[in-house]
Design an enzyme around this catalytic site. Structure first.
Site, PDB file in Angstrom:
ATOM      1  N   TYR A  90       6.653  -3.962   0.599  1.00 56.21           N
ATOM      2  CA  TYR A  90       6.366  -5.353  -0.155  1.00 56.21           C
ATOM      3  C   TYR A  90       7.524  -6.243  -0.295  1.00 56.21           C
ATOM      4  CZ  TYR A  90       2.005  -3.168  -1.930  1.00 56.21           C
ATOM      5  OH  TYR A  90       1.212  -2.742  -2.037  1.00 56.21           O
ATOM      6  N   LYS A  97       5.647  10.360   0.638  1.00 52.73           N
ATOM      7  CA  LYS A  97       5.205  10.706   1.885  1.00 52.73           C
ATOM      8  C   LYS A  97       6.595  10.990   2.631  1.00 52.73           C
ATOM      9  CE  LYS A  97       1.757  11.073   5.001  1.00 52.73           C
ATOM     10  NZ  LYS A  97       1.050  12.098   5.056  1.00 52.73           N
ATOM     11  N   ASP A 111      -0.712  11.974   0.182  1.00 49.30           N
ATOM     12  CA  ASP A 111      -2.016  12.423   0.686  1.00 49.30           C
ATOM     13  C   ASP A 111      -2.819  13.608  -0.336  1.00 49.30           C
ATOM     14  OD1 ASP A 111      -0.061  13.628   1.927  1.00 49.30           O
ATOM     15  OD2 ASP A 111      -1.664  14.105   3.638  1.00 49.30           O
ATOM     16  N   ASP A 115       0.372   1.383  -5.368  1.00 43.85           N
ATOM     17  CA  ASP A 115      -0.539   0.382  -5.379  1.00 43.85           C
ATOM     18  C   ASP A 115      -1.868   0.956  -5.136  1.00 43.85           C
ATOM     19  OD1 ASP A 115      -1.660  -1.940  -5.147  1.00 43.85           O
ATOM     20  OD2 ASP A 115      -0.843  -2.862  -3.341  1.00 43.85           O
TER      21      ASP A 115
END
Ligand code: NAP
Length: 415
Positions: A161, A228, A282, A306
């Site tokens: 972002y 992640k 995940d 988000d």
């Protein structure tokens, strides 16, 4: 009395919120800027303002109140100032420290970035805070929505972002591709667009610190670092490492890591402690569906946050009831999490729940918990009576569809 900010004249009977040595001082009648917002913004703002004012009045019998100051962004700013985000608005939000806003149109074309993203960056509102909790009776797609009671702390200023990206074929993209090959020996296809994902020690630590401070203040017993890092070791993986570091450096008397709990404490969290764990992004999406009761506070990077915020909002009934804030140090902007839904603008039709609940977050930020509780109880009563706006009514048997304003009135009538 507060002096003029550009073209804005703050209410003469209001006072300024101050922030000294890390402590907020809230006057009896703070000046709070609001941005009505575009599309459905005016409808939901009208209902929200009236609910908040009435709750404060009821809770404190007139000894506390808010001196509202309208500031402009989006379409109304374009009309008033011929700018989408005037400097007056930024200055007022900085100066008065708390603000609340409806949704804003993202101007299409002309190289505009989202006004929301711009506001977060210029005010350094580095934590996007999204509490997700089910209100009894709100239709939900999961079997036991009441198990969801989480607060997401999403890093708000960096990650993909940051807006550092180059279009495929552009000079910037070509230069970078050549640089990566020539200087660093990394091959990237010639016909690639390139985006940069910066994750810093500063950004990560202050975000995790805020999440831990919240857990301590609210008596929560569980904080999860979502990342992640198995794939992106030096960004997402580093976020996790820096998260553990800040816990060790600044919260060692309160925090127990999951590894320590199992290795040294027989798998039992001692009373008064906060369990700190980490989960890969995940897996986390499965966990919040399958074992929601095991997660209370989640600290994560921008993009993960988000996705997770919207997914969790759906679990408890959708964006129409999902509040949010963007917070920095001694500075916060509370906002509806949905967009401007332009097709419903001016119809007094949509659900004001997201903005009203964001107002509840603001009341709690001010330390006005009695007023916050009144509003929460009022919303629960409106849902219990099944007097709800169309979005909820269409999923609830026997519900009466009410207008935006009537939903607000139903809440107030329970005070
Ligand atoms: P949206 O405005 O959130 O609307 C999508 C759909 O969500 C609506 O058609 C409606 O569904 C439902 N919805 C949204 N708010 C609702 C409410 N308060 N009550 C009941 N239902 C509600 O998303 P969008 O159409 O993608 O975006 C429109 C504009 O908003 C864009 O300019 C976008 O950039 C902007 N936006 C702003 C923000 C922000 O300011 N924070 C956030 C997101 C998007 P049904 O049609 O099924 O009734």
């Amino acid at each position: 009395m507060s002096k003029k900010i550009g073209r804005l004249t703050p209410p003469s009977d209001g006072q300024e919120i101050t922030w000294r040595e890390g402590v907020l001082e809230i006057p009896e009648r703070p000046i709070i800027p609001f941005i009505e917002g575009d599309g459905i913004g005016p409808d939901i703002w009208r209902a929200t303002k009236s609910v908040l004012d009435r709750a404060i009045d009821k809770a404190y019998g007139g000894s506390k109140s808010i001196a509202w100051l309208e500031v402009y962004a989006g379409e109304k700013a374009k009309e008033t100032y011929d700018e989408w985000l005037p400097q007056d608005t930024i200055d007022a939000l900085k100066h008065f420290r708390a603000g609340i806003k409806g949704p804003l149109t993202t101007p299409v074309g002309g190289g505009f970035r989202s006004l929301n993203v711009t506001l977060r960056q210029v005010l350094d509102l580095y934590a996007c805070v999204r509490p997700v909790r089910h209100i009894k009776g709100v239709p939900s797609p999961v079997k036991d929505a009441k198990l969801v009671d989480m607060v997401i702390f999403r890093e708000n200023t960096e990650d993909v972002y940051a807006g550092i990206e180059w279009e495929e074929g552009s000079g910037g993209a070509q230069k970078l591709i050549q640089f990566l090959q020539a200087e660093l020996g990394k091959r990237v296809r010639e016909d690639s667009g390139i985006g940069i994902k910066p994750i810093s020690v500063t950004g990560s630590k202050r975000l995790v610190r805020k999440a831990l401070e919240y857990a301590v203040a609210q008596g929560r017993t569980d904080v999860t670092l979502m990342h992640k890092g198995n794939i992106m070791k030096y960004t997402e993986g580093a976020f996790k490492e820096w998260g553990y570091q800040v816990a060790e450096e600044e919260f060692s008397d309160r925090v127990v890591t999951e590894a320590r709990m199992w290795d040294e404490l027989g798998g039992k969290l001692p009373d008064g402690k906060i369990l700190l764990k980490d989960r890969i992004a995940d897996a986390m999406f499965q966990q919040v569906l399958l074992r929601p009761a095991e997660y209370q506070v989640i600290a994560t990077t921008n993009l993960n946050g988000d996705y997770l915020s919207d997914a969790l909002a759906a679990q408890v009934g959708g964006l129409g009831m999902a509040p949010g804030s963007n917070e920095g140090d001694g500075l916060a902007l509370f906002e509806a999490t949905h967009g401007t839904a332009p097709k419903y603008a001016g119809q007094d039709k949509v659900n004001p729940g997201s903005l009203i609940l964001s107002g509840v977050m603001m009341l709690r930020w001010l330390g006005w918990h009695e007023a916050a509780e009144l509003v929460e109880t009022g919303i629960a009563a409106a849902v219990r009576e099944k007097r709800v706006t169309y979005d909820l009514a269409r999923q609830m048997k026997g519900a009466t569809t009410v207008k935006t304003s009537e939903f607000g009135q139903t809440i107030v009538s329970s005070f």
